[in-house]
Design an enzyme around this catalytic site. Sequence first.
Site, PDB file in Angstrom:
ATOM      1  N   ASP A  18       0.838  -1.203   0.000  1.00 55.69           N
ATOM      2  CA  ASP A  18       0.000   0.000   0.000  1.00 55.69           C
ATOM      3  C   ASP A  18       0.874   1.255   0.000  1.00 55.69           C
ATOM      4  OD1 ASP A  18      -2.143   1.689   0.192  1.00 55.69           O
ATOM      5  OD2 ASP A  18      -2.951   0.839   2.029  1.00 55.69           O
ATOM      6  N   ASP A  19       0.909   1.960  -1.108  1.00 58.40           N
ATOM      7  CA  ASP A  19       1.681   3.210  -1.253  1.00 58.40           C
ATOM      8  C   ASP A  19       3.190   2.972  -1.306  1.00 58.40           C
ATOM      9  OD1 ASP A  19      -0.796   4.359  -1.067  1.00 58.40           O
ATOM     10  OD2 ASP A  19      -0.403   5.509   0.750  1.00 58.40           O
ATOM     11  N   CYS A  56      -5.501   3.954  -4.162  1.00 57.02           N
ATOM     12  CA  CYS A  56      -5.629   2.562  -3.729  1.00 57.02           C
ATOM     13  C   CYS A  56      -6.917   1.861  -4.143  1.00 57.02           C
ATOM     14  CB  CYS A  56      -5.419   2.465  -2.227  1.00 57.02           C
ATOM     15  SG  CYS A  56      -6.055   3.851  -1.274  1.00 57.02           S
ATOM     16  N   ARG A  60      -7.534  -1.433  -6.704  1.00 63.46           N
ATOM     17  CA  ARG A  60      -8.053  -2.722  -6.222  1.00 63.46           C
ATOM     18  C   ARG A  60      -9.290  -3.145  -6.999  1.00 63.46           C
ATOM     19  NH1 ARG A  60      -5.249  -3.134  -1.049  1.00 63.46           N
ATOM     20  NH2 ARG A  60      -3.955  -1.254  -1.060  1.00 63.46           N
ATOM     21  N   LYS A 118      -6.189  -5.317   3.422  1.00 68.90           N
ATOM     22  CA  LYS A 118      -7.029  -4.156   3.148  1.00 68.90           C
ATOM     23  C   LYS A 118      -8.001  -4.433   2.006  1.00 68.90           C
ATOM     24  CE  LYS A 118      -6.392   0.578   1.453  1.00 68.90           C
ATOM     25  NZ  LYS A 118      -5.435   1.708   1.355  1.00 68.90           N
ATOM     26  N   HIS A 120     -11.176  -2.000   1.152  1.00 66.36           N
ATOM     27  CA  HIS A 120     -11.417  -0.664   0.597  1.00 66.36           C
ATOM     28  C   HIS A 120     -12.358  -0.685  -0.601  1.00 66.36           C
ATOM     29  CE1 HIS A 120      -9.415   3.577  -0.003  1.00 66.36           C
ATOM     30  NE2 HIS A 120     -10.608   3.644   0.567  1.00 66.36           N
ATOM     31  N   HIS A 226       1.437   2.427   4.138  1.00 65.61           N
ATOM     32  CA  HIS A 226       0.516   3.567   4.181  1.00 65.61           C
ATOM     33  C   HIS A 226       0.600   4.257   5.550  1.00 65.61           C
ATOM     34  CE1 HIS A 226      -3.307   5.756   4.011  1.00 65.61           C
ATOM     35  NE2 HIS A 226      -3.516   5.336   2.767  1.00 65.61           N
ATOM     36  N   ASP A 337       0.009  -0.617  -4.998  1.00 65.96           N
ATOM     37  CA  ASP A 337      -1.294  -0.215  -5.538  1.00 65.96           C
ATOM     38  C   ASP A 337      -1.265   1.150  -6.212  1.00 65.96           C
ATOM     39  OD1 ASP A 337      -0.978   1.259  -3.205  1.00 65.96           O
ATOM     40  OD2 ASP A 337      -2.985   0.861  -2.429  1.00 65.96           O
ATOM     41  N   ASN A 338      -0.226   1.927  -5.986  1.00 64.51           N
ATOM     42  CA  ASN A 338      -0.066   3.238  -6.629  1.00 64.51           C
ATOM     43  C   ASN A 338       1.319   3.746  -6.289  1.00 64.51           C
ATOM     44  OD1 ASN A 338      -2.504   3.863  -4.243  1.00 64.51           O
ATOM     45  ND2 ASN A 338      -0.432   4.616  -3.888  1.00 64.51           N
ATOM     46  N   LYS A 395       1.567   9.548  -5.708  1.00 63.69           N
ATOM     47  CA  LYS A 395       0.197   9.064  -5.555  1.00 63.69           C
ATOM     48  C   LYS A 395      -0.821  10.192  -5.750  1.00 63.69           C
ATOM     49  CE  LYS A 395      -2.930   7.135  -2.029  1.00 63.69           C
ATOM     50  NZ  LYS A 395      -3.022   6.654  -0.633  1.00 63.69           N
TER      51      LYS A 395
END
Length: 562
Positions: A18-19, A56, A60, A118, A120, A226, A337-338, A395
């Site tokens: 994540d990130d 994110c 996903r 996660k 989301h 994150h 994810d980004n 991001k």
Amino acid sequence: MPAAKITGRPNFLVIVADDLGFSDVGCYGGEIKTPHIDSIAKGGMRFTDFHAASACSPTRSMLLSGTDNHIAGIGAMIEKIQEFQRGKPGYEGYLNDRVVALSELLQEGGYHTMMSGKWHLGLTPDRFPCTRGFDRSYSLLPGAANHYGWEPQLLDKNEELPRLLKGTQTFYVEDDKRIEPHNLGEDFYSTTAFTDKLLQYLDDRSDDPELKEKPFFAYLAYSAPHWPLQAPETVIEEYKGVYDEGPESLRQKRLMNLKRLGLIPKGAVAHDVIAVGGRKMSKYWKDLSSEDRRFSSRCMEIYAAMVQCMDEQIGRVLDRLRESGEIDNTFILFMSDNGAEGMLLESIPLIEENIFDHIDRYYDNSIENLGKYNSYAWYGPHWASAATAPSRLYKCFTSEGGIRVPFILNFPPLTYGKASIDHSFCTVMDIAPTILDLAGVKHPGTTYKSRTIAPMRGASWLPYLQGRHDRIHSEDHVTGWELFGRQAVRKGDWKALLIPEPYGPGRWQLYRLSEDPGETHDLGADYPQKLAELISEWDNYVLEVGLVGDAIQYGVLEAKSS
């Protein structure tokens, strides 16, 4: 090259960070200790032109649906849906019923499906992972939370939460059962907890003769690194002093390593750092006081520790697959994810209120306390720009820094003997069709369980990996991106980009990415016909995916400018 031999149906392990920045892990030139992630790259393939969405939940939704986020329900993040988007198809804020999830199709196709991490993609019980094809799931539903499960604002009934924290209350579920923060356990740390639970699910499968006969699909979606930046003190200490020279020094070291490894062209020019805002995390290193420098470098130390902790937990999963003898028949993907998170929480599009009063009330952000359960920090645009270089921004932006992410693939029947670095353009939408192809499961096309669904926009990589095709996508393939009014469209090697002020000029720009991966030289005036061609492709994309709003509504004043 002859087609690879694949016997039986493989298992799948999809790991999403994540990130995470493009050059954070060791095999992408980073100094952070990631031997287990690096081991996935050994005998595997590192992709240099793999693209996600710029944030994110859109990514996903694309991963699990194989189509664009504006079709799958996350045309805007749930935390920032605008009034003109509300109620429109594709802007539901959850994985909608216009798509069928990869997990649903694999479950029906005979796979044992597991998720830990996660989600989301929906906060209500009818949108939990267990309703979208996961046999077992342990999930953080919203976009972020305290990694130690400490949410003091939930105990204060008089507290009016800032909008950001309203959307990031710890809200865990296992299957269909909600878990309150105080029931997570005294030793809870998100990265470890997600790994523990996936290992439990793998053990349960091994203990059940019927399940053991099924191949598995495991989706391990970490919430690290994150914000809030939090990690065990012992790991943070391993990076003490490593970042004392500041983010620009780190940026130059990372760039040199990327070029040395052949991950970016030797002549690549890095885009200038773009940092908007007046607080200390947006200032250049030379303008910071010694105390503010120490605060900043400490944040980066914690970030590095979070990545190392994630790597250690991934190692546990890989060890389990080796012990069970299943690793050689497991298709393993690792990605972010980004791009790295460079936005400041006081200015990020997910918050309008002042977050600092809330932090002052509940948290201790003294330097000596940073990284602990009761601290709440992020690391800002300069460190993020070190991680995304040579790319522009980070991001939440559709420039390369926001959407180009690290991606590693390892599956011996397909990757053994291949070049360790692959420069093919590909996207997160390709993952679902590739996995379905390998699993021998067909996507239903346009109808699923008596409802109309959207077909996948991604392409299977199998013909390319087996040597039957020389490209994943054709030279005239078009991909579009949009989030927060930041727009981009790519066709072959060319990309048109529109970033509104103050982060960009608010007009379309043109780049040739093979020569200029940093998006530093706008070629729009030199190739007006090419720019017009791409803007026309953008118009087609808007219609195809149902993007809502016009240029003015998105805050873009010159969306059609030359």
